[in-house]
Design a protein around this motif. Structure first.
Motif, mmCIF file in Angstrom:
data_model
loop_
_atom_site.group_PDB
_atom_site.id
_atom_site.type_symbol
_atom_site.label_atom_id
_atom_site.label_comp_id
_atom_site.label_asym_id
_atom_site.label_seq_id
_atom_site.Cartn_x
_atom_site.Cartn_y
_atom_site.Cartn_z
ATOM 1 N N PHE A 144 0.782 -1.230 0.016
ATOM 2 C CA PHE A 144 0.006 0.206 0.086
ATOM 3 C C PHE A 144 1.005 1.282 -0.052
ATOM 4 N N PRO A 145 0.807 2.054 -0.959
ATOM 5 C CA PRO A 145 1.696 3.072 -1.169
ATOM 6 C C PRO A 145 1.526 4.278 0.155
ATOM 7 N N GLN A 146 2.630 4.702 0.736
ATOM 8 C CA GLN A 146 2.429 5.433 2.147
ATOM 9 C C GLN A 146 1.826 6.867 1.811
ATOM 10 N N TYR A 147 1.858 7.444 0.546
ATOM 11 C CA TYR A 147 1.144 8.688 0.309
ATOM 12 C C TYR A 147 -0.520 8.544 0.268
ATOM 13 N N LEU A 148 -0.806 7.359 0.293
ATOM 14 C CA LEU A 148 -2.227 7.253 0.155
ATOM 15 C C LEU A 148 -2.662 6.757 1.438
ATOM 16 N N ALA A 149 -1.957 6.816 2.494
ATOM 17 C CA ALA A 149 -2.426 6.351 4.013
ATOM 18 C C ALA A 149 -3.291 7.547 4.450
ATOM 19 N N ALA A 150 -2.992 8.683 4.213
ATOM 20 C CA ALA A 150 -3.915 9.921 4.661
ATOM 21 C C ALA A 150 -5.015 10.006 4.159
ATOM 22 N N VAL A 151 -5.207 9.808 2.524
ATOM 23 C CA VAL A 151 -6.291 9.551 1.953
ATOM 24 C C VAL A 151 -7.296 8.624 2.392
ATOM 25 N N SER A 152 -6.648 7.435 2.727
ATOM 26 C CA SER A 152 -7.499 6.226 3.254
ATOM 27 C C SER A 152 -7.852 6.545 4.600
ATOM 28 N N MET A 153 -7.044 7.146 5.505
ATOM 29 C CA MET A 153 -7.783 7.627 6.613
ATOM 30 C C MET A 153 -8.873 8.717 6.674
ATOM 31 N N LEU A 154 -8.848 9.546 5.618
ATOM 32 C CA LEU A 154 -9.911 10.267 5.535
ATOM 33 C C LEU A 154 -11.158 9.624 4.699
ATOM 34 N N LEU A 155 -10.857 8.840 3.775
ATOM 35 C CA LEU A 155 -11.993 8.241 3.404
ATOM 36 C C LEU A 155 -12.852 7.334 4.445
ATOM 37 N N GLU A 156 -11.901 6.704 5.381
ATOM 38 C CA GLU A 156 -12.649 6.041 6.404
ATOM 39 C C GLU A 156 -13.359 6.835 7.312
ATOM 40 N N LEU A 157 -12.891 8.193 7.595
ATOM 41 C CA LEU A 157 -13.753 9.042 8.363
ATOM 42 C C LEU A 157 -15.087 9.254 7.719
ATOM 43 N N MET A 158 -14.816 9.654 6.254
ATOM 44 C CA MET A 158 -16.071 9.838 5.741
ATOM 45 C C MET A 158 -17.107 8.802 5.553
ATOM 46 N N ARG A 159 -16.649 7.487 5.526
ATOM 47 C CA ARG A 159 -17.496 6.198 5.590
ATOM 48 C C ARG A 159 -18.124 6.062 6.673
ATOM 49 N N ARG A 160 -17.623 6.324 7.903
ATOM 50 C CA ARG A 160 -17.976 6.281 9.036
ATOM 51 C C ARG A 160 -19.067 7.210 9.333
ATOM 52 N N THR A 161 -18.837 8.451 8.867
ATOM 53 C CA THR A 161 -19.719 9.625 9.037
ATOM 54 C C THR A 161 -21.128 9.198 8.102
ATOM 55 N N MET A 162 -20.824 8.775 6.972
ATOM 56 C CA MET A 162 -22.124 8.488 6.122
ATOM 57 C C MET A 162 -22.788 7.253 6.822
ATOM 58 N N TRP A 163 -22.282 6.286 7.388
ATOM 59 C CA TRP A 163 -23.111 5.359 8.097
ATOM 60 C C TRP A 163 -23.764 5.917 9.414
ATOM 61 N N GLY A 164 -23.285 6.892 9.782
ATOM 62 C CA GLY A 164 -23.503 7.575 11.160
ATOM 63 C C GLY A 164 -25.131 8.361 10.861
#
Length: 122
Positions: free
Chosen positions: A26-46
């Motif tokens: 997994f490219p390291q530069y995508l780690a922050a993007v992945s974290m942000l997308l996970e936050l958005m996914r959890r917010t969506m389900w909230g």
């Protein structure tokens, strides 16, 4: 639901350690993007959960819905604290900027720590 599956899979990829010998990394530069997308996914389900709770509580069987209305009384906690329009948008924008800056700083710090660790002969 498809978006949820894709985002969940992307988040799971961040859990695979780089030294595991996996055929992909997994490219390291995508780690922050992945974290942000996970936050958005959890917010969506909230929001989905909140909407479902509201739908259940406003069903015909549960017709009581507490109303928030003006009683005509002046309350100290309500004076000058109403946020409307552009001010709310400005506050949300500032919080988003702070979140992005903190995320970038953490990624940079993690990359430096990894570089220093690997430069130390480990």
């Amino acid at each position: 639901i498809v978006v949820d599956i894709v985002l969940r899979f992307m988040w799971v990829l961040t859990l695979v350690p780089p030294q595991s010998g996996a055929s992909f990394e997994f490219p390291q530069y995508l780690a922050a993007v992945s974290m942000l997308l996970e936050l958005m996914r959890r917010t969506m389900w909230g929001f989905f959960r909140l909407e479902n709770e509201h739908r259940i509580r406003t069903d015909a069987k549960h017709s009581f819905v507490p109303l928030h209305f003006d009683t005509g009384h002046q309350h100290k906690y309500n004076q000058g604290k109403e946020h409307v329009g552009f001010r709310v948008l400005l506050e949300v924008g500032l919080v988003a900027i702070v979140l992005i800056v903190v995320s970038i700083a953490s990624v940079i710090a993690a990359q430096r720590a990894t570089r220093d660790y690997s430069a130390g002969g480990h």
